[in-house]
Design a protein around this motif. Structure first.
Motif, PDB file in Angstrom:
ATOM      1  N   MET A  67     -37.633  54.527  38.914  1.00  0.00           N
ATOM      2  CA  MET A  67     -37.057  55.457  39.265  1.00  0.00           C
ATOM      3  C   MET A  67     -38.154  56.778  38.397  1.00  0.00           C
ATOM      4  O   MET A  67     -38.161  57.982  39.253  1.00  0.00           O
ATOM      5  CB  MET A  67     -35.911  56.145  38.930  1.00  0.00           C
ATOM      6  N   LEU A  68     -37.843  56.704  37.408  1.00  0.00           N
ATOM      7  CA  LEU A  68     -39.286  58.263  36.429  1.00  0.00           C
ATOM      8  C   LEU A  68     -40.447  57.518  36.805  1.00  0.00           C
ATOM      9  O   LEU A  68     -41.183  58.512  36.782  1.00  0.00           O
ATOM     10  CB  LEU A  68     -39.062  57.769  35.105  1.00  0.00           C
ATOM     11  N   SER A  69     -41.123  57.230  37.593  1.00  0.00           N
ATOM     12  CA  SER A  69     -42.782  56.295  37.805  1.00  0.00           C
ATOM     13  C   SER A  69     -42.124  56.728  38.935  1.00  0.00           C
ATOM     14  O   SER A  69     -43.158  56.350  39.855  1.00  0.00           O
ATOM     15  CB  SER A  69     -42.782  55.712  37.195  1.00  0.00           C
ATOM     16  N   ASP A  70     -41.322  57.016  40.266  1.00  0.00           N
ATOM     17  CA  ASP A  70     -41.374  57.178  41.204  1.00  0.00           C
ATOM     18  C   ASP A  70     -41.645  55.957  42.482  1.00  0.00           C
ATOM     19  O   ASP A  70     -42.485  55.836  43.466  1.00  0.00           O
ATOM     20  CB  ASP A  70     -42.322  58.315  41.533  1.00  0.00           C
ATOM     21  N   ASN A  71     -41.648  54.937  41.861  1.00  0.00           N
ATOM     22  CA  ASN A  71     -42.069  54.019  42.359  1.00  0.00           C
ATOM     23  C   ASN A  71     -40.503  53.285  43.199  1.00  0.00           C
ATOM     24  O   ASN A  71     -39.959  52.498  42.732  1.00  0.00           O
ATOM     25  CB  ASN A  71     -42.010  52.960  41.393  1.00  0.00           C
ATOM     26  N   VAL A  72     -39.849  53.777  44.393  1.00  0.00           N
ATOM     27  CA  VAL A  72     -39.829  53.068  45.158  1.00  0.00           C
ATOM     28  C   VAL A  72     -39.365  52.300  45.784  1.00  0.00           C
ATOM     29  O   VAL A  72     -37.652  51.947  46.028  1.00  0.00           O
ATOM     30  CB  VAL A  72     -39.146  54.453  47.068  1.00  0.00           C
ATOM     31  N   ARG A  73     -39.889  51.441  46.082  1.00  0.00           N
ATOM     32  CA  ARG A  73     -40.156  50.020  46.054  1.00  0.00           C
ATOM     33  C   ARG A  73     -39.146  49.277  45.351  1.00  0.00           C
ATOM     34  O   ARG A  73     -38.137  48.362  45.188  1.00  0.00           O
ATOM     35  CB  ARG A  73     -41.802  49.743  46.366  1.00  0.00           C
ATOM     36  N   LYS A  74     -40.022  49.725  44.146  1.00  0.00           N
ATOM     37  CA  LYS A  74     -38.509  48.377  42.545  1.00  0.00           C
ATOM     38  C   LYS A  74     -37.645  48.984  43.035  1.00  0.00           C
ATOM     39  O   LYS A  74     -36.779  48.048  42.729  1.00  0.00           O
ATOM     40  CB  LYS A  74     -40.212  49.164  41.746  1.00  0.00           C
ATOM     41  N   MET A  75     -37.396  50.443  42.576  1.00  0.00           N
ATOM     42  CA  MET A  75     -36.068  51.070  42.850  1.00  0.00           C
ATOM     43  C   MET A  75     -35.014  50.177  43.840  1.00  0.00           C
ATOM     44  O   MET A  75     -34.439  49.768  43.832  1.00  0.00           O
ATOM     45  CB  MET A  75     -35.700  52.629  43.096  1.00  0.00           C
ATOM     46  N   ASN A  76     -35.674  49.782  44.800  1.00  0.00           N
ATOM     47  CA  ASN A  76     -34.317  49.428  45.739  1.00  0.00           C
ATOM     48  C   ASN A  76     -34.874  48.269  45.824  1.00  0.00           C
ATOM     49  O   ASN A  76     -33.051  47.722  45.435  1.00  0.00           O
ATOM     50  CB  ASN A  76     -35.443  49.140  47.216  1.00  0.00           C
ATOM     51  N   THR A  77     -35.512  47.351  44.976  1.00  0.00           N
ATOM     52  CA  THR A  77     -35.157  45.705  45.069  1.00  0.00           C
ATOM     53  C   THR A  77     -34.140  45.777  43.779  1.00  0.00           C
ATOM     54  O   THR A  77     -33.401  45.320  43.416  1.00  0.00           O
ATOM     55  CB  THR A  77     -37.026  44.972  43.726  1.00  0.00           C
ATOM     56  N   PHE A  78     -34.949  46.301  42.250  1.00  0.00           N
ATOM     57  CA  PHE A  78     -33.567  46.405  41.192  1.00  0.00           C
ATOM     58  C   PHE A  78     -32.316  47.030  41.667  1.00  0.00           C
ATOM     59  O   PHE A  78     -31.647  46.574  41.032  1.00  0.00           O
ATOM     60  CB  PHE A  78     -34.558  47.467  40.119  1.00  0.00           C
ATOM     61  N   MET A  79     -32.398  48.401  42.377  1.00  0.00           N
ATOM     62  CA  MET A  79     -30.628  48.984  42.926  1.00  0.00           C
ATOM     63  C   MET A  79     -30.050  47.339  43.577  1.00  0.00           C
ATOM     64  O   MET A  79     -28.934  47.428  43.028  1.00  0.00           O
ATOM     65  CB  MET A  79     -30.845  49.885  43.799  1.00  0.00           C
ATOM     66  N   ASN A  80     -30.780  46.447  44.198  1.00  0.00           N
ATOM     67  CA  ASN A  80     -29.832  46.005  44.889  1.00  0.00           C
ATOM     68  C   ASN A  80     -29.499  44.315  43.948  1.00  0.00           C
ATOM     69  O   ASN A  80     -28.911  43.732  44.273  1.00  0.00           O
ATOM     70  CB  ASN A  80     -30.675  44.923  46.298  1.00  0.00           C
ATOM     71  N   LYS A  81     -30.651  44.058  43.253  1.00  0.00           N
ATOM     72  CA  LYS A  81     -30.068  43.550  42.553  1.00  0.00           C
ATOM     73  C   LYS A  81     -28.513  43.629  40.802  1.00  0.00           C
ATOM     74  O   LYS A  81     -27.769  42.775  41.154  1.00  0.00           O
ATOM     75  CB  LYS A  81     -31.327  42.653  41.084  1.00  0.00           C
TER      76      LYS A  81
END
Length: 566
Positions: free
Chosen positions: A424-438
């Motif tokens: 989130m702090l680095s604006d990486n939306v793809r990783k935000m989605n991956t991690f939030m789903n986990k």
């Protein structure tokens, strides 16, 4: 007060403390106060580690004929200045037992543990039964009390022992029961509440009510369990809770006692720090009460500040109630952790059956257990109900709550949760989605307390737990707010950096709503962004001096355990 140089942490036997000349703050005034009330049976509730067991041991040492001619234990203490009480010392048969160790995951183990505790008490009186005052039937009945006895034998065991003690000594019996509610709390957590109530209801009735051989009794615990359960027949019960001023100075240390002890131990320069960390408990009209465990630990550690009391035992019941609690509970916890307060109706009669759905019942339990304190009380309405203003007790307790929330995201989930924050702090939306789903996959079940959780409720429970995690984990760098008015509506989450050069964030959570013509998560996400813009949620941040380019606006769209962020 009598301060001594040696601190014996964890020693709860009064005679051992006195014999070893250990640190002890004089609480013998309790003996006089209790004796002069004349109450048949007294229930005293206090939070854990507040000297209940030590005071019960002190009471046993004072009255029990096992300690006849042991007035030396009380020399130099307040009670020994009164000739009337010197004559009482060591003159009564006393039964002292504790349920503190009865922590069972099922009703079978609970019954077995209680029977062992009773059998251990009986073991102290084996020699008595050799007396010719007892016949073969008495001895046979006495020997039948063991860990294999039937339930009905366990119900009646202490009653029977009172009969024999009165017959042997010619005096009625004082019965002291410590930590009576430990097995009841375990029963609620373990799912065998009704069976436990049935067992203990008979035990308490036969021991403390229909017992003509009982002279006086004291019961201690953390909570006052509803009279509709185990105490329903005890109309001779005097109840003293944390909102009562009776015995207020007998359990816990007063500020005067604490500051004197710090002076005596060479820690007088730490008074304000100790007050900030450990002060805050209130009993009735008495404020500035300190937890004895924290103070003695602080002294033993030569002035080391730690969350001593909060770390002394499992907080599984409190953790469960907050983690699986509804939106109101989690939102209020957010206010509390930030140092705020709230108002609630308090019922000191804890009804465990209400803890799953009644927020006031949860706050009542947290007040009884010492995690919350009373700031003020007002009378409201025609019924003259009492409305309490409550807040977290002190810094030590707040640290405990913060650690509890962090524990929700511990282990592998914690790693994923922290990775989400970094993304989130680095604006990486793809990783935000991956991690939030986990994170959502791992924690949905933890945050939903229902037997048949609904798809609609799951995201809401998860969301509020997730926000609490943000509040705790980002507190040193960000202000995290939720459900606040900004612009033309209420945003879900706003994360404002303390450093005004950093990025700020707005989150809007939405569950896919088929009735609102949302067919995909992308539709729900679009509606989340539409709401952020139409309601002008960024207005608060702009007013705080942030430029629009610094504000990140994210929608969170949920369908079951699936989440889409954009």
């Amino acid at each position: 007060m009598n301060s001594r140089t040696r601190v014996n942490i964890g020693v709860q036997r009064f005679d051992k403390l006195r014999e070893e000349d250990s640190f002890y703050i004089d609480k013998t005034g309790f003996i006089r106060e209790w004796w002069e009330t004349g109450s048949d049976v007294t229930l005293i509730t206090r939070p854990r580690r507040f000297g209940k067991t030590l005071n019960m041991s002190m009471t046993e040492c004072f009255f029990s004929n096992k300690y006849a001619d042991r007035g030396d234990l009380f020399e130099g203490l307040d009670i020994w200045n009164d000739e009337k009480y010197r004559q009482l010392q060591g003159t009564y048969p006393v039964i002292f037992m504790s349920f503190a160790g009865i922590k069972a995951g099922n009703v079978t183990d609970m019954r077995a543990a209680v029977k062992i505790a009773i059998a251990n008490v009986y073991g102290e009186y084996k020699e008595m039964m050799r007396s010719d005052k007892f016949d073969g039937n008495d001895r046979e009945s006495f020997e039948a009390v063991n860990e294999r006895m039937e339930d009905v034998k366990a119900y009646t065991a202490i009653h029977s022992l009172c009969i024999w003690l009165e017959k042997y000594y010619g005096r009625k019996v004082i019965v002291l029961l410590d930590e009576y509610d430990t097995p009841m709390q375990e029963a609620w957590l373990g799912g065998y509440w009704d069976e436990a109530v049935s067992f203990f209801k008979s035990f308490f009735d036969l021991t403390f009510k229909t017992n003509p051989h009982l002279y006086r009794g004291i019961i201690t615990g953390i909570t006052k369990i509803s009279k509709e359960s185990i105490f329903s027949d005890l109309n001779n019960l005097k109840v003293v809770t944390t909102t009562s001023s009776q015995y207020a100075a007998s359990f816990g240390f007063t500020e005067e006692e604490v500051f004197q002890a710090l002076d005596d131990m060479g820690l007088g320069d730490q008074k304000q720090g100790v007050k900030q960390w450990y002060d805050g408990f209130t009993f009735g009209k008495y404020t500035d009460i300190y937890n004895p465990w924290s103070i003695t630990s602080f002294i033993e550690e030569d002035g080391g500040y730690k969350a001593y009391w909060a770390n002394t035992s499992s907080n599984s019941l409190i953790n469960s109630l907050i983690q699986t609690g509804n939106r109101e509970i989690k939102q209020t916890m957010e206010i509390l952790i930030k140092g705020g307060s709230f108002k609630a109706m308090i019922d000191e009669q804890i009804m465990f059956s209400q803890l799953d759905g009644n927020t006031d019942a949860v706050w009542s339990l947290l007040l009884a257990t010492g995690y919350l304190k009373v700031l003020g009380v007002e009378v409201v309405g025609e019924r003259k109900d009492m409305l309490y203003t409550l807040t977290i007790t002190n810094m030590e307790t707040r640290i405990m709550f913060e650690n509890m929330v962090k524990g929700w995201f511990a282990g592998d989930t914690g790693i994923v949760y922290n990775e989400f924050i970094r993304a989130m702090l680095s604006d990486n939306v793809r990783k935000m989605n991956t991690f939030m789903n986990k994170v959502a996959l791992h924690t949905f079940s933890s945050f939903d307390s229902g037997n048949h959780p609904s798809v609609e409720i799951q995201p809401e429970r998860f969301y509020h737990g997730f926000v609490l995690g943000m509040v705790v984990n980002l507190a040193d760098r960000y202000k995290v707010r939720s459900n606040r008015e900004s612009g033309y509506g209420r945003y879900d989450v706003m994360i404002e950096p303390l450093d005004k050069t950093k990025k700020a964030f707005i989150f809007e959570f939405k569950v896919l709503d088929a009735d609102d013509e949302e067919k995909t998560l992308e539709d729900t996400l679009a509606n989340a962004h539409k709401q952020i813009e139409e309601k002008n949620y960024e207005a608060e941040l702009i007013a705080e001096g942030f430029a629009p380019r610094q504000v990140r606006k994210y929608g969170f769209a949920f369908r079951g355990k699936e989440c889409l962020i954009g």
